[in-house]
Design an enzyme around this catalytic site. Structure first.
Site, short mmCIF file in Angstrom:
data_model
loop_
_atom_site.label_atom_id
_atom_site.label_comp_id
_atom_site.label_asym_id
_atom_site.label_seq_id
_atom_site.Cartn_x
_atom_site.Cartn_y
_atom_site.Cartn_z
CG HIS A 143 -1.75 1.16 1.47
ND1 HIS A 143 -3.12 1.15 1.34
CD2 HIS A 143 -1.43 2.43 1.85
CE1 HIS A 143 -3.60 2.35 1.62
NE2 HIS A 143 -2.58 3.14 1.95
CD GLU A 144 1.71 3.56 3.65
OE1 GLU A 144 2.04 4.67 3.16
OE2 GLU A 144 0.61 3.35 4.19
CD GLU A 194 -4.74 6.23 2.29
OE1 GLU A 194 -4.70 5.07 2.74
OE2 GLU A 194 -3.74 6.94 2.13
#
Length: 375
Positions: A143-144, A194
């Site tokens: 995700h990051e 996100e």
């Protein structure tokens, strides 16, 4: 590790499990349409880089880097080696050439972020490391890394700066309103970013169940034996469809100050994308490449974003979104439907027989009137 099991590009000690790799993948492959259109427009904006280089002198980025270096633990071959392996693996799968520095910060609150103007920095808290198992954590690291590949770290840093600025100039009415308008717009974009990064995490982990478990743990803690994925996703459906127009307004007010979508909503969105043709095409090796990014049309990106919003509104079960759809479709009797919506009767059909033309009430209770509660 690549499909043939060999290590490449200097990413050592990647996990033994074979995961599909995406050479040259563009972040456009997994970005939410609203996120993608904003990024394409910003990247094509003349003088954008110059403005942000000038702005970087005002931002506390150097201070943040020194703070994490001095008061957190940097992930490396000697420290948090399992996280270091996950980080290298994520960069290898998404073909991110330069592995960003990663820090573990002492904080019981489960959290992770990717910030930085010149170069991205990934920070995870001890609360998150202690909460998630290996596969769940792999999805978070992916995700990051997805944030880093998309360039989200730049805008996240600016959002943090503007949020702090809004607090400092709160006593200046006009100045505060201007900054809050920017913060609100950035937060709306960041909520969509996100969703993009959640997709990147799935591409890295390639385990939807692990992604779902991680989101459930963030919402409910380390009590998986007490939780159920299907029931958790049912919450998202109830959240969207439940209530009346008053609840729809409250949902908007609740989400405005947040930089992240609600956890159940993220889980539902990720599951929907994982079941889509777009995800399957990426897994089959058919995805946009970074070499094509310069030819991306801003207009086409905005059209995709508009189409995505229109599709979301049309398919939404939220009372307010259903009302918007009816207005767009020219439905009759909207005034009555709005009133009933705020009275809590969104599902009740409009009365077939109205009052007499002279406006006087009929004798006896109307058949359409709701029953009165007894004392």
């Amino acid at each position: 590790m690549s499909d043939d099991g060999h290590e490449q590009n200097g990413h050592e000690r990647v996990p033994s499990r074979r995961r599909r790799r995406f050479p040259g993948i563009s972040s456009r492959a997994y970005e939410h349409p609203a996120d993608r259109s904003a990024l394409v427009a910003l990247r094509r904006l003349s003088g954008f880089d110059t403005v942000f280089k000038a702005l970087s002198g005002l931002l506390p980025e150097r201070s943040l880097r020194l703070l994490f270096l001095s008061d957190s633990v940097r992930v490396s071959d000697q420290q948090f080696t399992h996280l270091n392996d996950m980080l290298r693996d994520a960069c290898y799968i998404l073909d991110l050439e330069k592995v960003p520095p990663m820090y573990v910060n002492q904080d019981p609150q489960p959290n992770a972020m990717c910030i930085g103007l010149d170069e991205p920095i990934i920070v995870v808290t001890t609360g998150l490391v202690e909460l998630l198992d290996e596969e769940e954590m792999r999805a978070v690291v992916g995700h990051e890394v997805g944030h880093a590949l998309s360039g989200h770290s730049v805008y996240r840093t600016i959002l943090l700066f503007l949020t702090n600025l809004a607090l400092r100039v709160a006593w200046i009415p006009l100045g505060n309103l201007a900054v809050l308008a920017l913060v609100t717009a950035l937060r709306e974009w960041f909520r969509k970013s996100e969703l993009s990064a959640d997709r990147a995490g799935l591409l890295v982990g390639q385990d939807l169940r692990a992604s779902m478990r991680g989101l459930m743990k963030i919402a409910g803690g380390n009590h998986l034996h007490e939780m159920n994925v299907d029931a958790f996703l049912q919450q998202a459906e109830e959240y969207e469809a439940g209530g009346d127009l008053r609840d729809s307004v409250l949902k908007i007010l609740n989400v405005l100050p947040r930089s992240h979508p609600f956890t159940t909503v993220r889980a539902a969105e990720l599951k929907k994308w994982a079941e889509s043709r777009d995800y399957q095409r990426i897994m089959d090796g058919h995805y946009p490449r970074r070499t094509e990014d310069k030819d991306t049309s801003v207009g086409d990106s905005f059209k995709e974003s508009a189409a995505s919003y229109a599709s979301d509104v049309k398919s939404s079960k939220d009372p307010l979104m259903k009302l918007v759809t009816d207005i767009a479709g020219g439905a009759g009797g909207l005034g009555g439907r709005v009133k009933r919506g705020f009275d809590g009767f969104t599902s009740a059909p409009p009365p077939k027989d109205g009052p007499p033309k002279d406006g006087r009430p009929q004798d006896g209770p109307s058949q359409d009137a709701p029953p009165q509660d007894e004392e």
